[in-house]
Design a protein around this motif. Structure first.
Motif, short mmCIF file in Angstrom:
data_model
loop_
_atom_site.label_atom_id
_atom_site.label_comp_id
_atom_site.label_asym_id
_atom_site.label_seq_id
_atom_site.Cartn_x
_atom_site.Cartn_y
_atom_site.Cartn_z
N GLY A 229 -24.37 47.61 113.72
CA GLY A 229 -24.46 47.95 112.31
C GLY A 229 -23.18 48.55 111.77
N LYS A 230 -22.59 49.44 112.55
CA LYS A 230 -21.33 50.03 112.11
C LYS A 230 -20.23 48.98 112.02
CE LYS A 230 -22.24 54.67 113.97
NZ LYS A 230 -21.81 55.71 114.94
N ALA A 231 -20.24 48.04 112.95
CA ALA A 231 -19.24 46.97 112.91
C ALA A 231 -19.42 46.12 111.66
CB ALA A 231 -19.35 46.11 114.16
N ALA A 232 -20.66 45.86 111.27
CA ALA A 232 -20.92 45.05 110.08
C ALA A 232 -20.41 45.75 108.82
CB ALA A 232 -22.42 44.76 109.96
N ILE A 233 -20.65 47.06 108.72
CA ILE A 233 -20.17 47.81 107.57
C ILE A 233 -18.65 47.87 107.55
CG2 ILE A 233 -20.11 50.11 106.52
CD1 ILE A 233 -22.75 48.63 106.07
N ASP A 234 -18.07 48.12 108.72
CA ASP A 234 -16.61 48.18 108.84
C ASP A 234 -15.97 46.86 108.41
OD1 ASP A 234 -14.17 49.61 110.05
OD2 ASP A 234 -14.17 47.67 111.08
N GLU A 235 -16.53 45.75 108.87
CA GLU A 235 -15.97 44.44 108.53
C GLU A 235 -16.14 44.12 107.06
OE1 GLU A 235 -18.00 41.89 111.24
OE2 GLU A 235 -17.03 42.77 113.02
N ALA A 236 -17.26 44.52 106.46
CA ALA A 236 -17.47 44.28 105.03
C ALA A 236 -16.43 45.04 104.20
CB ALA A 236 -18.88 44.70 104.63
N LEU A 237 -16.16 46.28 104.56
CA LEU A 237 -15.14 47.04 103.85
C LEU A 237 -13.77 46.42 104.03
CD1 LEU A 237 -16.30 50.70 104.59
CD2 LEU A 237 -16.28 49.58 102.36
N GLU A 238 -13.46 45.96 105.23
CA GLU A 238 -12.17 45.32 105.48
C GLU A 238 -12.02 44.04 104.67
OE1 GLU A 238 -9.53 46.26 106.85
OE2 GLU A 238 -10.15 48.04 107.95
N ARG A 239 -13.12 43.34 104.40
CA ARG A 239 -13.06 42.12 103.59
C ARG A 239 -12.94 42.43 102.11
NH1 ARG A 239 -17.38 40.60 107.10
NH2 ARG A 239 -18.89 41.04 105.43
N GLY A 240 -12.99 43.69 101.74
CA GLY A 240 -12.88 44.07 100.34
C GLY A 240 -14.21 44.13 99.62
N LEU B 37 -21.17 59.87 108.99
CA LEU B 37 -20.21 58.96 108.36
C LEU B 37 -18.76 59.26 108.71
CD1 LEU B 37 -21.66 58.53 104.75
CD2 LEU B 37 -21.90 56.98 106.71
N ASP B 38 -18.53 60.19 109.64
CA ASP B 38 -17.15 60.53 109.99
C ASP B 38 -16.37 59.31 110.46
OD1 ASP B 38 -17.51 63.15 109.32
OD2 ASP B 38 -17.63 63.91 111.38
N TRP B 39 -16.99 58.47 111.27
CA TRP B 39 -16.31 57.29 111.80
C TRP B 39 -15.83 56.37 110.68
CZ3 TRP B 39 -18.44 52.55 110.53
CH2 TRP B 39 -19.74 52.58 109.98
N LEU B 40 -16.61 56.26 109.63
CA LEU B 40 -16.26 55.37 108.53
C LEU B 40 -15.16 55.97 107.66
CD1 LEU B 40 -18.66 53.29 106.40
CD2 LEU B 40 -17.10 54.84 105.24
N LEU B 41 -15.30 57.25 107.32
CA LEU B 41 -14.31 57.88 106.45
C LEU B 41 -12.97 58.05 107.15
CD1 LEU B 41 -16.64 60.51 104.77
CD2 LEU B 41 -15.66 58.47 103.71
N GLU B 42 -12.99 58.33 108.44
CA GLU B 42 -11.73 58.44 109.18
C GLU B 42 -10.97 57.12 109.15
OE1 GLU B 42 -12.81 59.77 113.04
OE2 GLU B 42 -13.28 61.83 112.39
#
Length: 264
Positions: free
Chosen positions: A10-21, A124-129
């Protein structure tokens, strides 16, 4: 249905979505609502169905990056840092004019004021960092109440936007809504700009004026002084409400002789 769990996938999916803009819907700690966040303001506004240049808030929990761009004295800057990190309100504060605003602050600024959302939360530390500063807004469509759980978030945004499921990390028995917004006006001081969960809970508990109370608590923490026995606002300017809608998440337009930013 694009629902991400709080696991590695799940974290990977959110991370990738943010990276895609893309924009994503994220939980925030109780009693706050879910929010929409992205690396561009346009993505946040697209998810909410608004014009791409609609003002949003900047989400940067590292206050040392924000401080140089705020037209405040040292004590007021320290107050802002405490209000964002501890009280978890949203703040509307004046920008410096002698230091160029960075690109990550411009979409949150109008008429010399910037809207800051500074919630820090361990899940959410992992995401904000990795991704901060982000742009953020309430998880709702215009005119609707903000989503306060996974079901409402999915119903609001449908299959186009990833939602990070944080329901198990939140106290769903409590009332939730968007943050209170406080505004600092040079020459007048702090005002209550938009009602939200913090001041609502304060009033519902039958306690004294929220603005006076929160500033007293901020100063006690920053100056390491005990709280006054009476929290009745003596010596603190009373709260002044902007005339604004209390429904549409973090979005408010203060009506005055000078136009104010609309932030949602």
């Amino acid at each position: 249905m694009p629902v991400a769990r709080f696991d590695a996938a799940g974290k990977a999916a959110i991370d990738e979505a943010l990276e895609r803009g893309e924009a994503v819907v994220l939980p925030t700690p109780s009693p706050l609502a879910y929010v929409v966040a992205a690396k561009t303001a346009a993505a946040v506004n697209r998810a909410r169905g608004r014009p791409r240049n609609h003002p949003v808030a900047t989400w940067e929990p590292r206050f040392d990056r924000l401080a140089p761009h705020l037209a405040l004295d040292e004590m007021e800057r320290r107050r802002v840092g405490w209000l964002l990190a501890v009280e978890r309100v949203t703040v509307l504060v004046p920008q410096t004019r002698d230091v160029a605003a960075p690109s990550w602050l411009e979409p949150a600024a109008r008429y010399g004021m910037a809207v800051l959302f500074g919630v820090a939360w361990e899940p959410l530390d992992w995401l904000l960092e990795r991704h901060a500063p982000l742009f953020v807004s309430s998880a709702n469509r215009a005119g609707a109440l903000p989503a306060v759980d996974l079901r409402q978030a999915v119903a609001t945004f449908g299959p186009e936007v990833w939602v990070l499921d944080g329901d198990s990390l939140r106290d769903r028995a409590r009332p939730h809504t968007s943050t209170t917004t406080l505004r600092f006006v040079p020459g007048r001081g702090w005002e209550l700009h938009r009602r939200g969960i913090q001041d609502t809970l304060h009033v519902n508990a039958g306690r004294s004026d929220y603005l006076a109370d929160v500033l007293s608590r901020a100063d006690a923490a920053l100056l390491r002084q005990p709280l006054p026995r009476r929290q009745d606002g003596r010596g603190v300017r009373p709260a002044r409400r902007s005339r604004a809608s209390d429904r549409d998440g973090p979005s408010l337009l203060a009506r005055s002789h000078r136009p104010r930013p609309v932030i949602t």
